[in-house]
Design an enzyme around this catalytic site. Structure first.
Site, PDB file in Angstrom:
ATOM      1  N   TYR A 130       0.881  -1.178   0.000  1.00 28.90           N
ATOM      2  CA  TYR A 130       0.000   0.000   0.000  1.00 28.90           C
ATOM      3  C   TYR A 130       0.912   1.219   0.000  1.00 28.90           C
ATOM      4  O   TYR A 130       2.080   1.124  -0.420  1.00 28.90           O
ATOM      5  CB  TYR A 130      -0.895  -0.136   1.252  1.00 28.90           C
ATOM      6  N   ARG A 183      -5.976  10.008 -11.064  1.00 27.07           N
ATOM      7  CA  ARG A 183      -5.299  10.743  -9.978  1.00 27.07           C
ATOM      8  C   ARG A 183      -4.816   9.724  -8.969  1.00 27.07           C
ATOM      9  O   ARG A 183      -5.473   9.460  -7.986  1.00 27.07           O
ATOM     10  CB  ARG A 183      -6.296  11.756  -9.345  1.00 27.07           C
ATOM     11  N   LYS A 201      -5.511  -1.760  -2.369  1.00 23.51           N
ATOM     12  CA  LYS A 201      -6.673  -1.514  -1.487  1.00 23.51           C
ATOM     13  C   LYS A 201      -7.367  -2.838  -1.166  1.00 23.51           C
ATOM     14  O   LYS A 201      -7.813  -3.056  -0.038  1.00 23.51           O
ATOM     15  CB  LYS A 201      -7.667  -0.566  -2.175  1.00 23.51           C
ATOM     16  N   GLU A 272     -12.023   4.732  -6.535  1.00 28.58           N
ATOM     17  CA  GLU A 272     -10.737   5.108  -5.952  1.00 28.58           C
ATOM     18  C   GLU A 272      -9.893   5.900  -6.942  1.00 28.58           C
ATOM     19  O   GLU A 272      -9.734   5.493  -8.096  1.00 28.58           O
ATOM     20  CB  GLU A 272      -9.998   3.814  -5.557  1.00 28.58           C
ATOM     21  N   ASP A 273      -9.365   6.997  -6.475  1.00 29.11           N
ATOM     22  CA  ASP A 273      -8.367   7.771  -7.223  1.00 29.11           C
ATOM     23  C   ASP A 273      -8.846   8.200  -8.608  1.00 29.11           C
ATOM     24  O   ASP A 273      -8.119   8.090  -9.614  1.00 29.11           O
ATOM     25  CB  ASP A 273      -7.031   7.015  -7.267  1.00 29.11           C
ATOM     26  N   ASP A 295     -13.998   6.410  -1.924  1.00 27.85           N
ATOM     27  CA  ASP A 295     -13.114   6.337  -0.761  1.00 27.85           C
ATOM     28  C   ASP A 295     -12.382   7.656  -0.520  1.00 27.85           C
ATOM     29  O   ASP A 295     -12.200   8.073   0.628  1.00 27.85           O
ATOM     30  CB  ASP A 295     -12.115   5.198  -1.012  1.00 27.85           C
ATOM     31  N   ASP A 296     -11.951   8.316  -1.589  1.00 25.23           N
ATOM     32  CA  ASP A 296     -11.165   9.552  -1.414  1.00 25.23           C
ATOM     33  C   ASP A 296     -12.016  10.669  -0.832  1.00 25.23           C
ATOM     34  O   ASP A 296     -11.535  11.477  -0.037  1.00 25.23           O
ATOM     35  CB  ASP A 296     -10.551   9.974  -2.750  1.00 25.23           C
ATOM     36  N   ASN A 446      -0.302  11.622  -0.098  1.00 30.17           N
ATOM     37  CA  ASN A 446       0.489  10.409  -0.365  1.00 30.17           C
ATOM     38  C   ASN A 446       1.098  10.470  -1.759  1.00 30.17           C
ATOM     39  O   ASN A 446       0.583  11.195  -2.606  1.00 30.17           O
ATOM     40  CB  ASN A 446      -0.439   9.176  -0.292  1.00 30.17           C
ATOM     41  N   ASN A 491      -4.979   7.802   7.475  1.00 31.94           N
ATOM     42  CA  ASN A 491      -5.186   7.215   6.144  1.00 31.94           C
ATOM     43  C   ASN A 491      -6.544   6.535   6.111  1.00 31.94           C
ATOM     44  O   ASN A 491      -6.940   5.900   7.100  1.00 31.94           O
ATOM     45  CB  ASN A 491      -4.071   6.195   5.852  1.00 31.94           C
TER      46      ASN A 491
HETATM   47  N1  LIG Z   1      -4.448  10.232   3.731  1.00 28.90           N
HETATM   48  C1  LIG Z   1      -5.473   9.786   3.033  1.00 28.90           C
HETATM   49  O1  LIG Z   1      -6.227   8.906   3.481  1.00 28.90           O
HETATM   50  C2  LIG Z   1      -5.764  10.360   1.701  1.00 28.90           C
HETATM   51  C3  LIG Z   1      -4.868  11.182   1.076  1.00 28.90           C
HETATM   52  N2  LIG Z   1      -5.164  11.697  -0.157  1.00 28.90           N
HETATM   53  C4  LIG Z   1      -4.139  12.515  -0.787  1.00 28.90           C
HETATM   54  O2  LIG Z   1      -4.619  13.820  -0.963  1.00 28.90           O
HETATM   55  C5  LIG Z   1      -4.005  14.391  -2.099  1.00 28.90           C
HETATM   56  C6  LIG Z   1      -5.056  15.111  -2.905  1.00 28.90           C
HETATM   57  O3  LIG Z   1      -6.045  14.219  -3.351  1.00 28.90           O
HETATM   58  P1  LIG Z   1      -7.344  14.795  -4.119  1.00 28.90           P
HETATM   59  O4  LIG Z   1      -8.063  15.761  -3.262  1.00 28.90           O
HETATM   60  O5  LIG Z   1      -8.115  13.656  -4.614  1.00 28.90           O
HETATM   61  O6  LIG Z   1      -6.642  15.548  -5.334  1.00 28.90           O
HETATM   62  P2  LIG Z   1      -7.198  16.692  -6.232  1.00 28.90           P
HETATM   63  O7  LIG Z   1      -6.318  16.745  -7.414  1.00 28.90           O
HETATM   64  O8  LIG Z   1      -8.661  16.504  -6.419  1.00 28.90           O
HETATM   65  O9  LIG Z   1      -6.986  18.027  -5.360  1.00 28.90           O
HETATM   66  C7  LIG Z   1      -5.752  18.628  -5.111  1.00 28.90           C
HETATM   67  C8  LIG Z   1      -6.038  20.026  -4.567  1.00 28.90           C
HETATM   68  O10 LIG Z   1      -4.816  20.572  -4.112  1.00 28.90           O
HETATM   69  C9  LIG Z   1      -4.754  21.931  -4.552  1.00 28.90           C
HETATM   70  N3  LIG Z   1      -3.371  22.357  -4.696  1.00 28.90           N
HETATM   71  C10 LIG Z   1      -2.473  22.051  -5.660  1.00 28.90           C
HETATM   72  N4  LIG Z   1      -1.334  22.736  -5.476  1.00 28.90           N
HETATM   73  C11 LIG Z   1      -1.508  23.493  -4.387  1.00 28.90           C
HETATM   74  C12 LIG Z   1      -0.702  24.435  -3.708  1.00 28.90           C
HETATM   75  N5  LIG Z   1       0.541  24.695  -4.115  1.00 28.90           N
HETATM   76  N6  LIG Z   1      -1.204  25.048  -2.626  1.00 28.90           N
HETATM   77  C13 LIG Z   1      -2.442  24.775  -2.181  1.00 28.90           C
HETATM   78  N7  LIG Z   1      -3.267  23.883  -2.782  1.00 28.90           N
HETATM   79  C14 LIG Z   1      -2.794  23.263  -3.868  1.00 28.90           C
HETATM   80  C15 LIG Z   1      -5.472  21.931  -5.891  1.00 28.90           C
HETATM   81  O11 LIG Z   1      -5.900  23.255  -6.220  1.00 28.90           O
HETATM   82  C16 LIG Z   1      -6.619  20.987  -5.588  1.00 28.90           C
HETATM   83  O12 LIG Z   1      -7.659  21.707  -5.001  1.00 28.90           O
HETATM   84  C17 LIG Z   1      -3.278  13.271  -2.809  1.00 28.90           C
HETATM   85  O13 LIG Z   1      -1.900  13.371  -2.552  1.00 28.90           O
HETATM   86  C18 LIG Z   1      -3.799  12.016  -2.175  1.00 28.90           C
HETATM   87  O14 LIG Z   1      -2.830  11.012  -2.093  1.00 28.90           O
HETATM   88  C19 LIG Z   1      -6.351  11.466  -0.788  1.00 28.90           C
HETATM   89  C20 LIG Z   1      -7.272  10.636  -0.204  1.00 28.90           C
HETATM   90  C21 LIG Z   1      -7.028   9.988   1.058  1.00 28.90           C
HETATM   91  C1  LIG Z   2      -5.024   6.938   0.640  1.00 22.08           C
HETATM   92  C2  LIG Z   2      -5.675   7.305  -0.605  1.00 22.08           C
HETATM   93  O1  LIG Z   2      -6.763   6.848  -0.885  1.00 22.08           O
HETATM   94  C3  LIG Z   2      -5.036   8.252  -1.487  1.00 22.08           C
HETATM   95  O2  LIG Z   2      -3.975   8.768  -1.175  1.00 22.08           O
HETATM   96  O3  LIG Z   2      -5.605   8.499  -2.548  1.00 22.08           O
HETATM   97 MG   LIG Z   3      -7.258   7.134  -2.893  1.00 23.29          MG
END
Ligand SMILES: NC(=O)C1=CN([C@@H]2O[C@H](COP(=O)(O)OP(=O)(O)OC[C@H]3O[C@@H](n4cnc5c(N)ncnc54)[C@H](O)[C@@H]3O)[C@@H](O)[C@H]2O)C=CC1
Ligand SMILES: CC(=O)C(=O)O
Ligand SMILES: [Mg+2]
Length: 604
Positions: A130, A183, A201, A272-273, A295-296, A446, A491
């Site tokens: 993962y 993504r 996953k 997912e993603d 999930d996201d 991540n 996470n």
């Molecule tokens: N820890 C966890 O369980 C999870 C973590 N994530 C992580 O969250 C991140 C984003 O995922 P999503 O929201 O789906 O992506 P997304 O692409 O939908 O959104 C990214 C956002 O970040 C903003 N952004 C980009 N550059 C920026 C900057 N320099 N300053 C401020 N904001 C900025 C964009 O404008 C956009 O609103 C990924 O890295 C993903 O791995 C996502 C889901 C779960």
């Molecule tokens: C953890 C997860 O779902 C993500 O980073 O997109």
């Molecule tokens: Mg995800």
């Protein structure tokens, strides 16, 4: 060392019952001889007893000595540990991929042994199968590809999916994780190579929720890629065309969902993603028609909310003070907006007001800075969190992160931006000036290199008394003087397995906000006050099965309370209604598959 003892001693009483009474039931197999050895669902390698070798036509196809499951397990772990020793000092990516390969080879050969070592060593192995290693695997997938896993539906398969779905060899599928690769973690569009995410996953589903691995299905919807590097890569295994858009895109997803529903009406589909526009659009489109969730958006929201409520407790304040927390969210994508939506719903419930009345405490920042009502082309999903510039002294539309922090002095800084290192020294030092007695920093993006900051930097610049959480694992930080800076892993793996399992056992036709809220509340209440005081917001991933049983039971009970539970198999709605909370946890636990060799019985 073989670890049955750890199961018996763990707080998971359900397993104890299982372990002490389990006599593995027979497993019907329609193959014989070498075909069985080449099928990882049934293969036991050198572990086939002699009688079974006779029954299944295996005599002579294996070396004569029978090796027990325990010995096989120990042998694998010894190989793994010597690989660790032999690769010491080599670059991280080389070591990580070597570890992934040795696990993947076992996965391809003998699933029972693979899942047993995964369950027993989840804390060590989750970072390989993962996040973060799965990100590296996706980036290199076309080169690493040896054997297919899961199903691939491409834009070229339009009109064929209803029949294609019957190509999957298992009769029953309970859990599907679906991506279009647009993504992948914070790594962007990886096209078909994103299949690694559904695979990872679903491995967590098997390890945490005990979903039978014969009933899982990772799926890639290949609608092309806009990643130029991949399009030009001669080894790239996906469609070499730009991504489908608009109705063309949706018609592919529609066809897939209909096909799945036709063959396995009770299967749960986890999206997912997906890039943000399709993440929201597909959630709205399908959530009342199919048993699915994103999930996201939804899993992440519950985990973050549990962490935010834990932060209030860590400050030594009553939960109602959640309403007084000033929370800055960096990243207005599917994850960031999902978190804010759920946090605002929770705040509104606490305050007894409607949704938007409770939004004063939240600040949303994206790549163009602070999001206000003056934002041109304001995304409708972000609109409820856009500030009225008149109400935020001196902060203008598009104000930078540092400007916002210096003005607001928030209690919580939460990153879901995908931008590694964006919480730099200046930002973290600004958090030291927070008005909170225990500021919280969530660097949730991540994989590791995309985390908004490292754990070490967070404690170094924002102070020893912070609460810290990251999406990918970091080691705890040695603060000197015998003190430890505790690193939480915020996470969605803490919730999605329980959401899926609870929904499956409930037999509900769709997954409601109430079921998701129950999952988040269950996780939030899991941690004791004593742990919270140490800055521990989430339990160790070592107890992921136990957490998942509790979360699954909470989801199931919420479905029952909403009168949506139709039950599964012989346990119908009447039985579910009469289960106490404890009985529901026991029921969920008893439905978790556990890897042991079953006697194989051949049937033509
Ligand atoms: N820890 C966890 O369980 C999870 C973590 N994530 C992580 O969250 C991140 C984003 O995922 P999503 O929201 O789906 O992506 P997304 O692409 O939908 O959104 C990214 C956002 O970040 C903003 N952004 C980009 N550059 C920026 C900057 N320099 N300053 C401020 N904001 C900025 C964009 O404008 C956009 O609103 C990924 O890295 C993903 O791995 C996502 C889901 C779960
Ligand atoms: C953890 C997860 O779902 C993500 O980073 O997109
Ligand atoms: Mg995800």
């Amino acid at each position: 060392m073989w670890k049955v003892v750890r199961f018996v001693e763990s707080k998971s009483w359900g397993w104890r019952r299982f372990m002490s009474t389990a006599i593995p039931g027979p497993c019907i197999v329609h193959k014989r001889g070498a075909d069985i050895l080449h099928d990882p669902w049934f293969n036991k390698d050198t572990g086939f007893p002699l009688t079974e070798r006779d029954r299944l036509g295996l005599r002579g196809l294996l070396p004569p000595r029978v090796i027990s499951f325990e010995q096989q397990y120990d042998r694998f772990m010894e190989s793994f540990r010597s690989l660790e020793k032999n690769t010491r000092g080599q670059p991280d990516s080389v070591v990580s991929l070597a570890k992934w390969r040795i696990l993947n080879r076992l996965h391809d050969r003998n699933e029972t042994l693979y899942y047993r070592v995964l369950i027993d060593n989840i804390k060590d192995f989750a970072p390989i199968i993962y996040t973060p290693t799965v990100g590296l695997v996706c980036q290199n997938y076309s080169g690493l590809f040896r054997r297919p896993r899961g199903m691939y539906f491409s834009a070229k398969d339009k009109g064929e999916m209803m029949s294609m779905i019957y190509n999957w060899p298992a009769e029953q599928v309970d859990m599907i994780v679906l991506t279009d690769g647009s993504r992948i973690l914070g790594l962007g569009d990886l096209g078909v190579q994103g299949i690694g995410i559904p695979i990872g996953k679903l491995d967590i589903y098997v390890a945490a929720a005990g979903i039978n691995p014969q009933r899982i299905l990772p799926v890639m919807l290949d609608v092309g890629t806009n990643n130029q590097r991949l399009l030009e890569d001669r080894l790239y295994l996906g469609l070499r065309q730009p991504r489908l858009e608009g109705e063309e895109y949706l018609s592919i997803v529609d066809e897939f969902m209909e096909a799945v529903h036709r063959r396995w009406p009770k299967a749960i589909v986890q999206f997912e993603d997906f890039q943000m526009k399709w993440a929201f659009e597909t959630l709205q489109r399908y959530r009342k028609r199919f048993c699915m969730f994103n999930d996201d958006i939804q899993g992440t929201a519950g985990v973050a909310l549990a962490g935010l409520l834990g932060t209030v407790r860590a400050q030594g304040r009553p939960l109602a003070d959640f309403l007084k927390q000033k929370i800055v969210v960096v990243g207005a994508g599917s994850a960031g907006l999902g978190v804010l939506t759920m946090a605002m719903q929770a705040a509104s419930r606490m305050a007894g007001v409607n949704g938007t009345a409770a939004n004063n405490q939240f600040y949303l920042i994206d790549k163009d800075g602070l999001v206000t009502k003056e934002r041109k082309n304001l995304d409708p999903a972000a609109a409820p969190f856009a500030k009225d510039p008149a109400g935020i002294d001196g902060l203008r539309e598009g104000a930078s992160l540092i400007e916002v922090l210096k003005k607001v002095k928030p209690d919580v800084l939460l990153g879901l931006s995908g931008v590694g290192g964006i919480f730099n020294e200046e930002v973290l030092k600004a958090m030291k000036e927070s008005t909170s007695n225990r500021p919280a920093i969530f660097a949730m993006s991540n994989p590791t290199k995309n985390a908004e900051c490292t754990a070490a930097d967070a404690f170094k610049y924002a102070g020893d008394n912070i609460v810290f959480a990251s999406g990918s694992p970091f080691e705890n930080v040695n603060l000197g003087n015998g003190k430890v800076g505790y690193v939480n892993q915020a996470n969605n793996m803490y919730l999605f397995p329980g959401i899926g399992l609870g929904a499956l056992l409930s037999g509900a036709r769709f997954i409601t906000d109430g079921m998701l809220q129950a999952a988040a509340e269950c996780l939030a209440s899991y941690i004791t006050d004593e742990d919270i005081q140490k800055g521990i917001l989430y339990p160790s991933t070592d107890s992921i099965r136990h957490i998942t049983a509790e979360v699954g039971a909470a989801v199931l009970r919420a479905a029952v309370a909403e009168d949506l539970a139709e039950g599964l198999g012989e346990v119908g709605p009447k039985e579910l209604v009469h289960m106490s909370k404890e009985e529901t946890v026991e029921y969920v636990t008893s439905n978790m598959w556990f890897p042991i060799y079953s006697p194989l019985v051949h049937e033509k």
